[in-house]
Design an enzyme around this catalytic site. Structure first.
Site, PDB file in Angstrom:
ATOM      1  N   TYR A 159       0.799  -1.225   0.000  1.00 18.03           N
ATOM      2  CA  TYR A 159       0.000   0.000   0.000  1.00 18.03           C
ATOM      3  C   TYR A 159       0.837   1.284   0.000  1.00 18.03           C
ATOM      4  CZ  TYR A 159      -4.664  -1.954   0.153  1.00 18.03           C
ATOM      5  OH  TYR A 159      -5.843  -2.585  -0.193  1.00 18.03           O
ATOM      6  N   GLU A 245      -2.872 -29.704   8.891  1.00 17.33           N
ATOM      7  CA  GLU A 245      -3.075 -28.887   7.687  1.00 17.33           C
ATOM      8  C   GLU A 245      -4.240 -27.912   7.825  1.00 17.33           C
ATOM      9  OE1 GLU A 245      -4.549 -29.303   3.026  1.00 17.33           O
ATOM     10  OE2 GLU A 245      -4.001 -31.108   4.114  1.00 17.33           O
ATOM     11  N   ASP A 297      -4.606 -33.719   4.552  1.00 19.78           N
ATOM     12  CA  ASP A 297      -5.596 -34.391   3.719  1.00 19.78           C
ATOM     13  C   ASP A 297      -4.937 -35.476   2.871  1.00 19.78           C
ATOM     14  OD1 ASP A 297      -7.707 -32.835   4.604  1.00 19.78           O
ATOM     15  OD2 ASP A 297      -7.592 -31.407   2.937  1.00 19.78           O
TER      16      ASP A 297
END
Length: 416
Positions: A159, A245, A297
């Site tokens: 920014y 995770e 996963d």
């Protein structure tokens, strides 16, 4: 792994809900973990370097530098750019290449490193003009931060000049280029990522002088500090670190106070790991000398996330020596677990063409080939074309993860 083959065969014939009867007392469940922890503590510390391997001339690596060191490097880079102008070659930076072709997996280090190829970034070229301007602007901003001895986030940095950067990816990418140019870690540039990762469990530490007790942080846990070098006086009676995770699995384990039943520290970066989470995990393992067990996963992306923690990422291979945590054990959810724990068909998901392509690419990676057990699991995944999330275990009850699946895995030492 310890005595897994015969045990897996036996388990597959049982109702998943009946597996709870196989669980022993907590002390018995933790026997294999204690054995692993002892092995880790008894192992002599061997820290191989590029120099020892004769790779220092062909690969590059960065080091932590203080503000004065970074200022010296910036001024040297600008001086070199001025020299190219005076020599009539025009304004240009020499920037190390972070492309995949310039990456190298070093088995002796068990991580990815950056080779020494570099490219010119001239201002006079239409292809690199804008990027050379962004590079100059980032160097200027980092110089200001080091002079003032203050830190900002990557978002703050973006920014400061939105019209020039246009997208944060542009400023983030050049920030990594600058760290590589200056041969320092990204954290040395006084730019940090916003808080993302969280930790809960049997851990206390001081953060910039404040005492933090991670066992009293509720379900949400304590945000991992973006400025990890302010973390000190780390203390814990945990037997292991559980790297998770997903945020949903983290919250389930935190709410069930899993760490009180099985002394551990639970960490998640809520998906793809950020730099602070990777630094924090490495710091914990190096100081506490306890094993790290991973719960991800059962899909190619879960394994990719795990590999980033262990071997490093392509984007930041220049800093892999500071960011990687060696020898993380893959606890679950593994492709072989889908049959072993009789995960219902409605909880298994078909792999997309992209998933299969990613899985096959992983099988070609040197760091995967180095671990036959990983290869075996990936082959099961790719050939079955089926994946599953950690939450698939909730089909047997919301607390099945914390009360059956993980305790059983720990009891049998079922990790690779």
């Amino acid at each position: 792994m310890s005595q897994k083959v015969s045990k897996k065969a036996k388990l597959s014939n049982h109702n998943p809900l009946a597996l709870k009867k196989k669980l022993k007392a907590p002390d018995e469940i933790l026997k294999e973990v204690k054995r692993l922890a002892k092995q880790l503590k008894d192992q002599p510390e061997v820290s191989r370097t590029l120099h020892e391997l004769g790779l220092l001339d062909s690969c590059r690596e960065v080091v932590e530098k203080d503000a004065n060191g970074v200022l010296d490097e910036i001024e040297s880079a600008i001086f070199q750019a001025a020299v190219t102008i005076l020599n009539g070659q025009g304004f240009s930076y020499s920037v190390p290449s972070r492309a995949k072709g310039n990456q190298l997996y070093v088995p002796e280090l068990d991580r990815i490193v950056l080779k020494d190829s570099a490219a010119q970034r001239p201002f006079a070229s239409t292809a690199t003009c804008r990027k050379s301007v962004i590079t100059t602007r980032i160097l200027q901003l980092v110089h200001e931060l080091c002079v003032k001895r203050i830190h900002v986030t990557k978002r703050d940095l973006f920014y400061t000049d939105v019209k020039l950067f246009e997208e944060q990816n542009n400023s983030d990418s050049v920030l990594d280029d600058v760290a590589c140019m200056l041969s320092c870690t990204r954290s040395s540039l006084h730019v940090v990522a916003s808080e993302k990762g969280v930790v809960v469990g049997r851990l206390t530490f001081q953060e910039d002088g404040d005492v933090i007790n991670c066992s009293k942080m509720g379900v949400g846990g304590k945000a991992i500090p973006p400025n990890v070098d302010k973390v000190s006086n780390i203390q814990s009676d945990a037997l292991f670190i559980l790297l998770v995770e997903k945020d949903a699995a983290f919250m389930r384990l935190a709410e069930d106070r899993f760490y009180n039943h099985y002394p551990c520290i639970i960490i998640t970066a809520k998906g793809q790991p950020d730099v602070a989470s990777r630094l924090f995990l490495r710091k914990l393992k190096m100081e506490l000398k306890i094993p790290v067990l991973a719960l991800v996963d059962s899909d190619p992306y879960g394994l990719k996330i795990l590999s980033v923690y262990m071997k490093g990422s392509m984007n930041m291979s220049y800093d892999s020596s500071n960011l990687t945590t060696p020898d993380i054990k893959w606890l679950g959810v593994r492709p072989s677990d889908l049959e072993r724990f009789s995960i219902p068909e409605q909880c298994r998901l078909p792999m997309t063409d992209e998933d299969i392509k990613t899985g096959k690419k992983l099988l070609e990676e040197d760091f995967i080939k180095a671990n036959p057990e990983w290869v075996k699991e990936l082959q099961i995944m790719v050939s079955s074309k089926v994946k599953a999330e950690i939450q698939a275990l909730s089909s047997f009850g919301f607390q099945y993860l914390s009360q059956v699946y993980l305790p059983l895995k720990l009891q049998e030492g079922d990790w690779i």
